[in-house]
Scaffold this motif. Structure first.
Motif, mmCIF file in Angstrom:
data_model
loop_
_atom_site.group_PDB
_atom_site.id
_atom_site.type_symbol
_atom_site.label_atom_id
_atom_site.label_comp_id
_atom_site.label_asym_id
_atom_site.label_seq_id
_atom_site.Cartn_x
_atom_site.Cartn_y
_atom_site.Cartn_z
ATOM 1 N N ASP A 126 37.759 -25.700 -3.106
ATOM 2 C CA ASP A 126 36.629 -25.981 -3.991
ATOM 3 C C ASP A 126 35.996 -24.709 -4.525
ATOM 4 N N THR A 127 35.955 -23.674 -3.717
ATOM 5 C CA THR A 127 35.220 -22.478 -4.124
ATOM 6 C C THR A 127 36.088 -21.247 -4.291
ATOM 7 N N GLU A 128 37.382 -21.351 -3.964
ATOM 8 C CA GLU A 128 38.199 -20.143 -4.009
ATOM 9 C C GLU A 128 39.682 -20.478 -4.110
ATOM 10 N N LEU A 129 40.465 -19.463 -4.480
ATOM 11 C CA LEU A 129 41.926 -19.517 -4.482
ATOM 12 C C LEU A 129 42.405 -18.653 -3.328
ATOM 13 N N VAL A 130 43.360 -19.172 -2.537
ATOM 14 C CA VAL A 130 43.889 -18.428 -1.390
ATOM 15 C C VAL A 130 45.397 -18.302 -1.551
ATOM 16 N N LEU A 131 45.894 -17.060 -1.567
ATOM 17 C CA LEU A 131 47.335 -16.839 -1.670
ATOM 18 C C LEU A 131 48.012 -17.205 -0.356
ATOM 19 N N ARG A 132 49.103 -18.028 -0.476
ATOM 20 C CA ARG A 132 49.854 -18.412 0.707
ATOM 21 C C ARG A 132 51.218 -17.732 0.761
ATOM 22 N N GLU A 133 51.866 -17.561 -0.387
ATOM 23 C CA GLU A 133 53.143 -16.843 -0.456
ATOM 24 C C GLU A 133 53.095 -15.949 -1.688
ATOM 25 N N VAL A 134 53.646 -14.731 -1.566
ATOM 26 C CA VAL A 134 53.632 -13.776 -2.675
ATOM 27 C C VAL A 134 55.003 -13.109 -2.752
ATOM 28 N N ASP A 135 55.509 -12.893 -3.993
ATOM 29 C CA ASP A 135 56.785 -12.207 -4.169
ATOM 30 C C ASP A 135 56.687 -11.364 -5.425
ATOM 31 N N GLY A 136 57.377 -10.214 -5.447
ATOM 32 C CA GLY A 136 57.366 -9.372 -6.622
ATOM 33 C C GLY A 136 56.728 -8.025 -6.335
ATOM 34 N N ASP A 137 56.258 -7.388 -7.397
ATOM 35 C CA ASP A 137 55.697 -6.037 -7.302
ATOM 36 C C ASP A 137 54.231 -6.114 -6.857
ATOM 37 N N THR A 138 54.025 -6.309 -5.579
ATOM 38 C CA THR A 138 52.648 -6.452 -5.080
ATOM 39 C C THR A 138 51.871 -5.147 -5.168
ATOM 40 N N THR A 139 52.597 -4.008 -5.102
ATOM 41 C CA THR A 139 51.913 -2.712 -5.171
ATOM 42 C C THR A 139 51.163 -2.557 -6.489
ATOM 43 N N GLY A 155 48.357 -4.384 -3.837
ATOM 44 C CA GLY A 155 48.840 -4.698 -2.500
ATOM 45 C C GLY A 155 48.411 -6.064 -1.997
ATOM 46 N N VAL A 156 48.268 -7.027 -2.896
ATOM 47 C CA VAL A 156 47.860 -8.369 -2.469
ATOM 48 C C VAL A 156 48.897 -8.937 -1.515
ATOM 49 N N ARG A 157 48.412 -9.770 -0.578
ATOM 50 C CA ARG A 157 49.273 -10.367 0.437
ATOM 51 C C ARG A 157 48.744 -11.750 0.774
ATOM 52 N N PRO A 158 49.525 -12.530 1.506
ATOM 53 C CA PRO A 158 49.033 -13.849 1.913
ATOM 54 C C PRO A 158 47.686 -13.741 2.637
ATOM 55 N N GLY A 159 46.813 -14.634 2.255
ATOM 56 C CA GLY A 159 45.460 -14.606 2.805
ATOM 57 C C GLY A 159 44.447 -14.045 1.839
ATOM 58 N N PHE A 160 44.914 -13.363 0.786
ATOM 59 C CA PHE A 160 43.993 -12.829 -0.212
ATOM 60 C C PHE A 160 43.250 -13.996 -0.889
ATOM 61 N N THR A 161 41.928 -13.807 -1.091
ATOM 62 C CA THR A 161 41.127 -14.860 -1.716
ATOM 63 C C THR A 161 40.538 -14.367 -3.028
ATOM 64 N N ASP A 202 37.519 -8.782 -0.226
ATOM 65 C CA ASP A 202 36.861 -9.731 -1.125
ATOM 66 C C ASP A 202 36.313 -8.967 -2.321
ATOM 67 N N ALA A 203 36.851 -9.267 -3.515
ATOM 68 C CA ALA A 203 36.439 -8.528 -4.718
ATOM 69 C C ALA A 203 34.964 -8.705 -5.021
ATOM 70 N N ALA A 204 34.397 -9.833 -4.602
ATOM 71 C CA ALA A 204 32.993 -10.097 -4.919
ATOM 72 C C ALA A 204 32.045 -9.659 -3.812
ATOM 73 N N LEU A 205 32.514 -8.927 -2.816
ATOM 74 C CA LEU A 205 31.675 -8.521 -1.686
ATOM 75 C C LEU A 205 30.563 -7.597 -2.166
ATOM 76 N N PRO A 206 29.293 -7.901 -1.831
ATOM 77 C CA PRO A 206 28.192 -7.010 -2.222
ATOM 78 C C PRO A 206 28.402 -5.614 -1.666
ATOM 79 N N GLU A 207 28.004 -4.621 -2.403
ATOM 80 C CA GLU A 207 28.242 -3.239 -2.036
ATOM 81 C C GLU A 207 27.558 -2.887 -0.697
ATOM 82 N N GLU A 208 26.395 -3.448 -0.474
ATOM 83 C CA GLU A 208 25.680 -3.183 0.778
ATOM 84 C C GLU A 208 26.500 -3.639 1.986
ATOM 85 N N GLU A 209 27.104 -4.830 1.897
ATOM 86 C CA GLU A 209 27.912 -5.343 2.995
ATOM 87 C C GLU A 209 29.207 -4.555 3.133
ATOM 88 N N ARG A 210 29.812 -4.166 2.005
ATOM 89 C CA ARG A 210 31.053 -3.391 2.046
ATOM 90 C C ARG A 210 30.824 -2.051 2.752
#
Length: 890
Positions: free
Chosen positions: A11-24, A28-34, A442-450
């Protein structure tokens, strides 16, 4: 295309389960990326709101302006929805490129669609296997729950299985079938599971429970609902487990539900539970017969029990008489539930909840519960660290109470002063009660928390609120190691279950005097209070008697507190008490294991295991120096010490003796220390010439003569050759006993000394109890200059004695004022000169209960001289109370 992936669309996000190709090239996205939904093109595509095929994003305004394209620089996209066999949406199968791909057409989409259907079929199979494994694990978890409860109370496990069989028959009699019947059976099996949170002392008590114990026992339905609610496929049973002790008339617990508001499964289990309990032997009563139990249940139909379920139960019992006997027989059939598998994640969670529930039940301190929660959270969440903090809304900050796991530099397991300001996410948590999960990727993580996660070297964080009553009491935080998979919503669910256990512990603590810090801590000084001392003292005395170790009890009274309050106000008085508490606590640190407490008012106490009177003196001196140097003016202590010995073998003896010694020290003007010591018992008077307090109420010459003869025989017999102090104490004690003196003291002036020192004393501490024993104490550092007391100097120089009465208007006004302040009506004193030039002074103080003591002055003088031996003085001169001089020596 450069990258292909299978994603789950939530409902609120996309979660990668399988990835193939030029991830670099894509970070460097991998399974679990949201990816948050607002950045997701796939969500719009699956909803039919965006094209499935985009050969060149620059040529499509919708794509060119989309946040996903702006952030990633994607130029080409092809994607199709992935659906399960039942048509429900799982996610998307997509390909991406940062270069335009004009050759893309519908054939590519059809190819992707075939792959998507294959993926959907595989997902169905995998999810089906997962469901089966989950059901098996949850069944095993249920078995683990029952095993844990059975380990604590054998009756409960067999009881639950017996209730299960009877409840299923009653449910069938009522026409309940299918999943509803299964739910009835599950509730019957788990209805008592909350008893893992009830202390053994209550659960296994052989007699009836007290009111407070019933209050604790009545918590078990709510605890059971918390535990069952944490099991995914059983969570729908939580309401029925919680309501299993609700009554038809609304007078049950914990929520007071009534009538049809009580779930049917709860009503069925309630009456079956009662039947089995009444027809079973318990440690505190014999079982009822089937007829007696039946009559009792029918009598309460319509009040305690649902009438419909009672009628169904009676039909079952009528139809199958064996059901009535089932309560008396142990259930021996092998359980249909699979064996316990502790390696399964869900079962690990349930075992952790059982551990924490048991900690809540058995912990004597709230901190023990926090330690158990932190340990289990680290284990199940595989967290690097876990912290539990309390929200202080009055200061708008969090105070950390406990840290578990790997500690960062500067952290402590139980920090004393670790506070921190709320972040925006924390504020949402405390104001709305909403948990959150953050992660560095998390790309949307607030800078203070990061910045915070990077500073402490963690990859993600989870925070869940601890709710107590209608507000957020605090929070539980967990941190994953850097590089580990981030926390997920399932982790949040487990953390919330742990928070519910913390809330139960808070409620348990408040049930017994709010919180332990209030029950055992003085709120002003933050020292342990009288209740805490009483519990500690009993154990310490028992250990001392068993091991022979020394034990001292130091009582300290803050001198002049009333003057401080009157002169500067009660705020200043409070500061003085806090300074006194700090001085004693800091001085006690030099004696490891010492226990400093505030008794109330201006009195403090230090319990010193492994130490004697000399150590107590040293501690008192150190505390006095610290107190004198404290801001706000010089303050002093009056101190009394009692030690574990043959005369003081009970905590009450020690307490009374130390209190009496301190009380006597305070009487002499403050800043002194007296030590209670074993006294020399006064031998009984021979029967032919008995004497007593009553006999001396109007004592005449013949009675005093009998006392003199008795003491002369004692001095010439048992005390022949004894030291001067021991002989003087025998004389003084006998006179005090005979005349019921309120207090006595023995002082000494060494040859040529300009001052007198008090060395021994005794006080009738309870002056309203004729049978209360006196308390004898030694005195240290109690001296006064003879130049200030000419009457005392005179009698010590040439012998003699005096008597001063507080009511004598011709006596010295200062003397009378001092006697009034101490609460005495008169003082009778006699001096004796020893052959070596030492001068001794005996003083006996009278109160309203003392009998004719001043009339015995001649006998007291003679016997004092006999006790120490005739000195160089040729005789004794009397000095009467009418002498207009000043005298204070104690």
């Amino acid at each position: 295309m450069e990258l292909a992936y299978l994603a789950e669309l939530r409902d609120t996000e996309l979660v990668l389960r399988e990835v193939d190709g030029d991830t670099t090239a894509y970070g460097g996205v991998r399974p679990g990326f949201t990816l948050a939904r607002e950045y997701s093109w796939c969500h719009e595509m699956a909803a039919g709101e965006a094209p499935q095929l985009v050969p060149d994003a620059d040529g499509l305004p919708q794509a060119a302006g989309h946040p996903f394209v702006k952030v990633t620089g994607i130029r080409a996209y092809a994607g199709v929805p992935v659906r399960r066999r039942d048509g429900s949406l799982y996610g998307s199968l997509c390909c991406l490129s940062r270069q335009p791909q004009p050759q893309l057409d519908d054939r590519d989409l059809r190819y992707l669609d075939v792959l998507a259907r294959m993926a959907g079929s595989r997902l169905d199979a995998a999810e089906g296997a997962l469901v089966r494994r989950r059901e098996e694990a949850e069944a095993a978890a249920g078995q683990a729950l029952l095993a844990a409860l059975n380990a604590r109370e054998n009756y409960t496990a067999a009881h639950s299985e017996a209730v299960l069989e009877l409840a299923l028959e009653v449910a069938a009699e009522l026409g309940v079938g299918g999943e509803d019947a299964t739910s009835v059976g599950q509730v019957a099996l788990l209805h008592d599971i909350g008893k893992v949170g009830v202390p053994d002392a209550i659960l296994q008590k052989p007699g009836g429970l007290t009111g407070p114990e019933w209050d604790v026992m009545r918590e078990h339905p709510a605890i059971g609902a918390q535990i069952v609610g944490a099991i995914g496929s059983l969570s729908h049973l939580a309401a029925a487990v919680r309501a299993e002790h609700e009554r038809w008339d609304g007078r049950g617990y914990p929520d007071g539900l009534a009538g049809d508001d009580v779930p049917l499964a709860s009503r069925i289990c309630f009456v079956c539970d009662a039947w089995h309990a009444m027809t079973s032997d318990r440690p505190y009563r014999r079982a009822l017969t089937a007829g007696e139990a039946r009559a009792e249940i029918e009598r309460h139909a319509g009040t305690q029990f649902c009438p419909t379920t009672v009628a169904a139960l009676m039909r079952v019992l009528d139809r199958d008489g064996a059901a009535a006997e089932r309560a008396d027989d142990a259930i021996t059939a092998e359980s249909p539930l699979p064996r316990v598998r502790p390696d399964r994640p869900l079962e690990a969670e349930l075992r952790a909840l059982i551990t924490v529930s048991s900690a809540v039940a058995g912990a004597h301190r709230f901190e023990e519960v926090l330690d158990a929660v932190g340990e289990q959270a680290c284990k199940v969440l595989r967290a690097a660290g876990v912290s539990i903090s309390r929200w202080e809304p009055e200061h708008d900050r969090m105070r950390t109470l406990s840290n578990a796991g790997e500690l960062n530099p500067g952290e402590e397991r139980r920090p004393q002063e670790e506070t921190w300001a709320l972040t925006e996410l924390d504020r949402v948590l405390v104001e709305r009660g909403e948990p959150y999960v953050i992660a560095l990727d998390d790309a949307a993580l607030p800078e203070e928390e990061r910045a915070f996660l990077e500073r402490i070297g963690r990859g993600s964080a989870l925070a869940a609120p601890i709710r107590f009553g209608d507000r957020v009491w605090g929070l539980l935080e967990a941190y994953s190691p850097a590089g580990a998979p981030p926390f997920t919503p399932s982790h949040v669910r487990f953390a919330e279950a742990l928070c519910a256990q913390v809330a139960t512990a808070i409620g348990r603590a408040e049930l017994f005097s709010r919180l332990e810090s209030l029950a055992y801590q003085d709120p002003l000084t933050r020292l342990p209070n009288r209740r805490a001392l009483d519990e500690r003292l009993e154990d310490a005395v028992a250990r001392g008697l068993a091991t022979g170790r020394e034990l001292a009890l130091l009582f300290c009274d803050l001198d002049g507190l009333k003057d401080v309050n009157d002169r500067s106000g009660h705020d200043a008085g409070d500061r003085a008490l806090q300074a006194a508490g700090r001085a004693l606590f800091e001085a006690a640190e030099a004696f490891p294991g010492s226990f400093t407490s505030r008794l109330g008012g201006d009195e403090f106490c230090v319990l010193m295991e492994g130490y004697g009177a000399e150590s107590a003196r040293a501690l008192a001196r150190d505390a006095a120096q610290r107190l004198a140097a404290a801001p706000g003016g010089a303050l002093t202590f009056s101190c009394g010490v009692a030690c574990l010995d043959d005369e003081h073998r009970r905590s009450a003896d020690l307490f009374r003796a130390a209190d009496a010694a301190q009380y006597a020290a305070k009487r002499v003007g403050g800043g002194k220390l007296f030590v209670a010591e074993p006294g020399i018992p006064t031998p009984a008077i021979p029967v032919p010439e008995p004497w007593s307090r009553r006999r001396f109420r109007d004592a005449g010459p013949h009675e005093r003569e009998a006392l003199v003869r008795f003491l002369l025989e004692l001095l010439d017999g048992d005390l022949d050759g004894a030291g001067e102090l021991a002989r003087l104490e025998a004389v003084t004690g006998a006179f005090a006993e005979a005349f019921d003196a309120a207090r006595w003291a023995i002082s000494r002036r060494r040859p040529g000394a300009p001052e007198v020192e008090t060395v021994l004393g005794s006080e009738r501490r309870d002056r309203y109890d004729a049978d209360a024993p006196d308390v004898r104490f030694s005195v240290e550092d109690e001296t006064y200059a003879l130049a200030d007391y000419p009457l005392t100097a005179e009698v010590l120089e040439r012998g003699g004695g005096f008597a001063i009465e507080e009511a004598d208007q011709n006596a010295d006004a200062g003397e009378r004022e001092l006697l009034a302040e101490w609460g005495f009506t008169a003082v009778t004193a006699a001096a004796a000169l020893a052959p070596d030039g030492t001068a001794w002074l005996i003083e006996l103080f009278s109160d309203a209960r003392t009998h004719a003591l001043p009339t015995a002055l001649p006998e007291l003088r003679l016997l004092a001289g006999e006790a120490v031996g005739r000195g160089r003085a040729p005789g004794y001169a009397a000095v009467t109370s009418r002498a207009n001089v000043s005298k204070t020596s104690t």
